[in-house]
Design a protein around this motif. Structure first.
Motif, PDB file in Angstrom:
ATOM      1  N   THR A   6       0.835  -1.207   0.000  1.00 51.39           N
ATOM      2  CA  THR A   6       0.000   0.000   0.000  1.00 51.39           C
ATOM      3  C   THR A   6       0.864   1.251   0.000  1.00 51.39           C
ATOM      4  OG1 THR A   6      -0.109  -0.039   2.428  1.00 51.39           O
ATOM      5  CG2 THR A   6      -1.890  -1.141   1.224  1.00 51.39           C
TER       6      THR A   6
ATOM      7  N   ASN B  30       1.059   5.039   1.748  1.00 50.54           N
ATOM      8  CA  ASN B  30       0.561   5.727   2.935  1.00 50.54           C
ATOM      9  C   ASN B  30       1.266   7.080   3.125  1.00 50.54           C
ATOM     10  OD1 ASN B  30      -1.024   3.340   4.298  1.00 50.54           O
ATOM     11  ND2 ASN B  30       0.952   2.491   3.716  1.00 50.54           N
TER      12      ASN B  30
ATOM     13  N   ASN C  41      -2.726   7.680   1.748  1.00 52.91           N
ATOM     14  CA  ASN C  41      -3.254   7.347   0.420  1.00 52.91           C
ATOM     15  C   ASN C  41      -4.029   8.486  -0.224  1.00 52.91           C
ATOM     16  OD1 ASN C  41      -5.540   7.344   1.971  1.00 52.91           O
ATOM     17  ND2 ASN C  41      -6.174   5.256   1.487  1.00 52.91           N
ATOM     18  N   THR C  42      -3.911   9.700   0.339  1.00 51.60           N
ATOM     19  CA  THR C  42      -4.543  10.870  -0.271  1.00 51.60           C
ATOM     20  C   THR C  42      -3.557  12.033  -0.286  1.00 51.60           C
ATOM     21  OG1 THR C  42      -5.463  11.619   1.849  1.00 51.60           O
ATOM     22  CG2 THR C  42      -6.867  10.206   0.473  1.00 51.60           C
TER      23      THR C  42
ATOM     24  N   GLN D   9      -6.290  10.411  -9.323  1.00 46.99           N
ATOM     25  CA  GLN D   9      -5.528   9.390  -8.634  1.00 46.99           C
ATOM     26  C   GLN D   9      -4.245   9.070  -9.396  1.00 46.99           C
ATOM     27  OE1 GLN D   9      -8.079   5.903  -8.513  1.00 46.99           O
ATOM     28  NE2 GLN D   9      -7.515   5.264 -10.551  1.00 46.99           N
TER      29      GLN D   9
ATOM     30  N   PRO E 146      -1.059  -0.169  -5.354  1.00 45.59           N
ATOM     31  CA  PRO E 146      -1.078   0.983  -4.444  1.00 45.59           C
ATOM     32  C   PRO E 146      -1.600   2.211  -5.181  1.00 45.59           C
ATOM     33  CG  PRO E 146       1.021  -0.187  -4.327  1.00 45.59           C
ATOM     34  CD  PRO E 146       0.287  -0.740  -5.506  1.00 45.59           C
ATOM     35  N   THR E 147      -2.576   2.889  -4.605  1.00 46.29           N
ATOM     36  CA  THR E 147      -3.233   4.009  -5.285  1.00 46.29           C
ATOM     37  C   THR E 147      -3.265   5.241  -4.393  1.00 46.29           C
ATOM     38  OG1 THR E 147      -4.627   2.477  -6.552  1.00 46.29           O
ATOM     39  CG2 THR E 147      -5.348   4.780  -6.419  1.00 46.29           C
ATOM     40  N   LEU E 148      -2.792   6.356  -4.941  1.00 49.38           N
ATOM     41  CA  LEU E 148      -2.800   7.640  -4.238  1.00 49.38           C
ATOM     42  C   LEU E 148      -3.951   8.466  -4.770  1.00 49.38           C
ATOM     43  CD1 LEU E 148      -1.329   9.586  -2.257  1.00 49.38           C
ATOM     44  CD2 LEU E 148      -0.034  10.417  -4.238  1.00 49.38           C
TER      45      LEU E 148
END
Length: 241
Positions: free
Chosen positions: A32, A34, A36-37, A141, A174-176
């Motif tokens: 992931t 972190n 994530n935003t 994203q 993994p997505t931001l």
């Protein structure tokens, strides 16, 4: 006989329930990013958290793809003891304009490779931190597709993109998430302006008010003293002049 049969039935039921629980436990130890935003157009620091899901093998490599369809001009890595980071760049067909000028090459891939002391063992995790920006303003994203390699040769591909309304994929990338910037620039303080005229006027007004209050106080004091003298004369029978 009945007691033995009941015990066997109970044991079977417990084993069956245990099997259901094992199969029902979801896979949660994903790679992931972190936090994530982050904010569109801004800079941020994030960490790729990599857990080792194997019972016997150790993680020895992490490869993270940085998409170039919405390129990020600046990406830097933070050193991790026992690991070496290699950064690959690609030439952009359309340069990215930043405050420092145009950027014609952008980071497209980061690879962390462990030495003998840096492996992530079973039941352990490691974080790989990067700083990046400015983040794209025209995307909601950034999907960082990642490959996790174990020392037994196993490669886990964390490349599946989650889709709205569907269950989480088995190996999500993994997505931001990117959110629009909110808020406005702070306004000048009340009574102030850029040229300072309003502030001067406010100060002058306050000074005038203070003077008026001071004069009023003096007048009240004089009147009070005069009334006091008149009262004393009346008590003593002296006619007021």
């Amino acid at each position: 006989m009945r007691s033995l049969t009941a015990r066997r039935s109970t044991a079977a039921a417990v084993l069956a329930a245990g099997a259901v629980l094992v199969t029902a436990v979801p896979a949660f130890a994903h790679v992931t990013v972190n936090p994530n935003t982050a904010t569109q157009g801004g800079y941020t620091a994030v960490a790729f958290r990599v857990p080792d899901e194997s019972d016997k093998a150790s993680t020895v490599k992490l490869e993270v793809t940085v998409p170039t369809d919405h390129p990020v001009a600046s990406v830097s890595t933070q050193p991790v003891p026992g690991w070496t980071a290699t950064v690959d760049k690609t030439h952009l067909a359309t340069p990215v304009t930043t405050d420092d000028g145009q950027v014609t090459d952008a980071v497209s891939k980061i690879t962390w490779t462990a030495d003998a002391t840096g492996k992530i063992g079973p039941g352990q995790f490691q974080e790989f931190k990067i700083s990046l920006g400015p983040l794209p303003k025209d995307a909601d994203q950034i999907v960082f597709k990642a490959l996790q390699t174990y020392d037994d040769g196993t490669v886990v591909r964390w490349i599946d993109e989650a889709k709205a309304g569907q269950a989480e994929p088995q190996h999500p990338a993994p997505t931001l998430r990117l959110t629009a910037a909110t808020g406005t620039a702070p306004s000048p303080a009340a009574g102030a302006s850029q040229d300072g005229k309003s502030a001067t006027a406010a100060a002058t007004s306050d000074d005038s008010t203070a003077r008026a209050l001071g004069i009023a106080g003096i007048v009240v004091g004089v009147l009070g003293a005069a009334l006091g003298v008149v009262g004393l004369r009346r008590k003593s029978g002296t006619p007021a002049s």
